[in-house]
Structure formats: structure tokens, C-alpha cells
Enzyme design. Sequence first.
Site, mmCIF file in Angstrom:
data_model
loop_
_atom_site.group_PDB
_atom_site.id
_atom_site.type_symbol
_atom_site.label_atom_id
_atom_site.label_comp_id
_atom_site.label_asym_id
_atom_site.label_seq_id
_atom_site.Cartn_x
_atom_site.Cartn_y
_atom_site.Cartn_z
ATOM 1 N N GLY A 115 0.839 -1.193 0.000
ATOM 2 C CA GLY A 115 0.000 0.000 0.000
ATOM 3 C C GLY A 115 0.875 1.244 0.000
ATOM 4 O O GLY A 115 1.983 1.238 0.540
ATOM 5 N N PRO A 218 -12.912 -3.266 -16.914
ATOM 6 C CA PRO A 218 -12.706 -4.718 -16.882
ATOM 7 C C PRO A 218 -11.218 -5.063 -16.958
ATOM 8 O O PRO A 218 -10.447 -4.339 -17.583
ATOM 9 C CB PRO A 218 -13.437 -5.204 -18.148
ATOM 10 C CG PRO A 218 -14.378 -4.123 -18.517
ATOM 11 C CD PRO A 218 -13.762 -2.842 -18.047
ATOM 12 N N ARG A 276 -7.574 -1.443 2.957
ATOM 13 C CA ARG A 276 -7.304 -0.317 3.842
ATOM 14 C C ARG A 276 -8.617 0.105 4.502
ATOM 15 O O ARG A 276 -9.675 0.098 3.858
ATOM 16 C CB ARG A 276 -6.747 0.880 3.066
ATOM 17 C CG ARG A 276 -5.296 0.769 2.690
ATOM 18 C CD ARG A 276 -4.379 0.842 3.921
ATOM 19 N NE ARG A 276 -2.973 0.810 3.554
ATOM 20 C CZ ARG A 276 -2.232 -0.287 3.468
ATOM 21 N NH1 ARG A 276 -2.757 -1.476 3.743
ATOM 22 N NH2 ARG A 276 -0.959 -0.212 3.141
ATOM 23 N N HIS A 324 -4.559 -5.646 11.586
ATOM 24 C CA HIS A 324 -3.758 -5.433 10.363
ATOM 25 C C HIS A 324 -2.597 -6.439 10.261
ATOM 26 O O HIS A 324 -1.415 -6.054 10.310
ATOM 27 C CB HIS A 324 -3.222 -3.990 10.321
ATOM 28 C CG HIS A 324 -2.855 -3.545 8.939
ATOM 29 N ND1 HIS A 324 -2.933 -2.242 8.523
ATOM 30 C CD2 HIS A 324 -2.415 -4.232 7.858
ATOM 31 C CE1 HIS A 324 -2.548 -2.140 7.260
ATOM 32 N NE2 HIS A 324 -2.223 -3.350 6.834
HETATM 33 O O1 GLV Z 1 -0.948 -3.416 4.502
HETATM 34 C C1 GLV Z 1 0.118 -3.818 4.213
HETATM 35 C C2 GLV Z 1 0.868 -3.340 3.096
HETATM 36 O O2 GLV Z 1 0.482 -2.347 2.481
HETATM 37 O O3 GLV Z 1 1.906 -3.945 2.804
#
Ligand code: GLV
Length: 359
Positions: A115, A218, A276, A324
Amino acid sequence: MWSSRMALRRLQQIAATSLNITGGLTSNMQRTMSTLPRVYVTRQIPPEGLKILRESGQVQLELWESDDVPVPRKELLQKVKGVAGLVCVLTEKIDAELLDAAGPNLKVLSTMSVGFDHLSLEELKKRGIRVGYTPDVLTDAVAELTVALLLTTSRRLIEATHEAKTGGWGTWRTLWLCGHELANSTVGILGLGRIGVAIAERLAPFKVKKFIYTDVAPRPELASIINAEYVSFDEMAKQSDFLAVCCALTPETKEICNKNLFSKMKNTSIFINTSRGGVVNQEDLYEALSTGQIAGAGLDVTVPEPLPTSHPLFTLKNCVILPHIASASYTTRNAMSALAANNLLLGLRGETMIKELKL
Ligand SMILES: O=CC(=O)O
């Protein structure tokens, strides 16, 4: 007498020479070291990455020596001054303030995460800073955890173990702790990427009837791997028995899972989020769960993190909340650490990173 005095003198000379040699080597080393690019690592990252950085001989390393407490912002703003490289994790906000504090020497940022919503990409791009990240190496671990969370939520495992431990387990009952099964179900994926595909591949053997997905457009190549049908956002809401959120958090996806989505879902459906927390409007989710608009939710991510223990979502039996941990396997976290280290070193050498964000 003479010989013992001479011997003592000689020993003192040797000792002095040794000290000089040692001192000389140290300052040589220090001189060499001080010409190496400075790198700050904001966390005690897993050993594989640290080993790569330490043994590279390519950088002068400074590290926040804890994994339990993130580096305080004030300290971070001090430590980044003049660095050429920065390795961070997802708890560090890399914004204009931090980049200004670092100054023009900063060439490479390497985040140990797939992320990148903690990074201000615009600010990084403006300053010509290259950015490494860690996709792919965590796909298996995240998919595995998503399946575990989905089954835990749909088959009510947390409630069940609680009942067993606390005396709620009476006679065998016909409808007690019943949940929803994957066999013959429709599974929706919001945001089809590598992780969504990996989740579907793992769910398919549970006899899922149909995979559907929605995305900005798509993605036929990925969809063909899991035989998934592209549908509109609303169709996905209506049809899904299980809905797995796999999209990145961007301004477009912020709180995309809100009243509008939940109100269209079936009362029997299960909502799973391992992407997230910011993609969900948590008040709307609470409402949907507490009124029985949807059957359950499994969340590995929330806003904020950690979610305060007093948060209303924790009061709901049909909401499973994990701290998380989707990529938290030893193998994966070490692979992420190694990839983050290698991205940084390659970037500092001006070479192509293994995984670089296109800014
Ligand atoms: O949430 C974990 C990452 O983004 O690696």
C-alpha cells in the site's frame, strides 16, 4: 633489569602502535563511511532486509531501533535531514513537511508495504524522488489471511470459541451458531488485482458458484484466470454472498463502501476488508451490521489503527476485527524487508528497482 625495562618499553611501543593502527583504520573507515550516502530506516525491519543493507557496503545506515514503537514524528523530521535514502513502513506519513525536512539530497524512498496511501505521491514526484514498494511477495500471505478471516466471520468462529470457553455451550442445538457457507455462493471482489485473483483461487475449491468483480474497467486477463465476470458496482453489491475488498485506497475509493453499498447487499452477505480501512465508512458499516442489513463483517484494517477498544464496532458479535496482520508471516515479512532493502540500494545506484512505483 635492563632487559625487563626494555621489554616493558617495547610492549608499550607495540601497544601504542596498535592503538595508532586501530585508530588509523577507524578513521579511514570513518572517512570512507562518511562519503557513503546516508540512509535512515524508520523501523527495526525484519532481519533479511537489515542484513542486505548492512552488508552492502553501499550506505551509511541509521535505524530507529524499535519495532514496537514507531519513530516519533519530531525525531523522524530530525533524522531525515540530508539523507539520500529512506526506508519506511506504512505508519510513517511521507508528506511535504517530511520531504522538506529531508531536503534535496533525498533521492530514493523505499516503503516496506504494498500500500502507498501513506505517501504523498505528488510531492515525491515534484521532487524527483524515486519510490520502491513491495507488491507480489505478500500476495500469498494476504490471500491466505483473507480466506481465514472470511471463514472465521461467516462460520462465526470467534463467537463459537467464546461460547465454548464461557459456559454458553449447552446441548447440541439445531440452529445455534449457524453461519453462511461458501458452497454455491457468489463471491464479489471489489478491485481485481493480484491479491483478488489469489483469494479467488483459494476460495474456488470451496465450491463457489460464481466469481464477480468490479473495478474502474474490466481486467480480462486477470479475470480469465479465475473465470470472473465483470459487473457494475451496484450489481456486485446485489449479487455477492461474500464481498472481498481488495482495492487500493485512493481519493476515488475513499469510503466507497458506505450506506449506498451496504443497503444494496443481501441480509445474508458477509463483507471482508483486508485492503485499507479508509475505503469503508465505519459508521455506515456499524449501522448495516447492527440492523442486520448485512450478516457479518471481517476487517483486518480500520480507521484509525489501532482501533480504540471503545469503538462501537468492537461491541458487535458479527464483526471480527484483526489488527492489520494480512501479510504477517515470517517468510513474507522477511521477503518484504529484503525487497525494500534491494529497491533502495538499486535506486541509490541509479538502477531499475525490482518494484518501483510509476509516479
Ligand atoms: O498493509 C500492508 C501493506 O500495504 O503492505
